[in-house]
Design an enzyme around this catalytic site. Sequence first.
Site, PDB file in Angstrom:
ATOM      1  N   ARG A   1      -0.540  32.769   5.086  1.00  0.00           N
ATOM      2  CA  ARG A   1       0.881  33.173   5.382  1.00  0.00           C
ATOM      3  C   ARG A   1       1.455  32.622   6.660  1.00  0.00           C
ATOM      4  NH1 ARG A   1      -1.258  38.680   5.402  1.00  0.00           N
ATOM      5  NH2 ARG A   1      -2.921  37.959   4.961  1.00  0.00           N
TER       6      ARG A   1
ATOM      7  N   GLU B   1     -14.692  41.587  11.785  1.00  0.00           N
ATOM      8  CA  GLU B   1     -15.334  43.090  11.989  1.00  0.00           C
ATOM      9  C   GLU B   1     -16.511  43.224  11.334  1.00  0.00           C
ATOM     10  OE1 GLU B   1     -12.219  45.362  10.824  1.00  0.00           O
ATOM     11  OE2 GLU B   1     -13.196  47.278  11.424  1.00  0.00           O
TER      12      GLU B   1
END
Length: 169
Positions: free
Chosen positions: A57, A94
Amino acid sequence: MIESLIRDVPNFPKPGIVFKDITPLLQDPRGLPEVLARFERLVPAAGYDLVCGIESRGFIFGAALAARVGKGFIPVRKPGKLPYKTAQESYELEYGQDTIEIHVDAVKPGQRVLIVDDLLATGGTLAATANLIRRVGGNPMGAAVVIELEFLQGRRRLGGLPVHSLIRY
Ligand code: AMP
């Protein structure tokens, strides 16, 4: 205006994540021009030589900004996509690890690079991109993102790299 064009998609790509979907913003003909105008106001183009976009993006906003302000564009990509010699950087997510790449000749020595992505979350991707740019001889002068998830405190991971964001949660 652009705030209303970001769609929250709960539990994508996995349970517990609220995905900030920018496709409504791209679909509206006023969305991208508004983002680019605000980036240009926040980060004067005289301060950088190149725009670096992060797959995928970041390519949309970064390449459009580069064309608007008359600068070159360089891509940072996922592994195995860039055809020429690359430098790589891995960073912690994460859960697990990710790797990104840049062409070793993407930047001329000392060129000032503005990094563009859609969203700053934990800051791992931007930090790794800034390291890549340094490793190939460039000077990452700042980053511009459409959305910043402030509660994740991603700026802390960026060692003082100036970050400009348009929408903060
Ligand atoms: P980070 O490295 O944690 O700052 O993550 C930033 C990258 O992950 C960006 O390229 C984003 O496109 C993507 N990302 C992370 N969290 C989200 C989210 N909640 N919604 C949309 N994209 C996200």
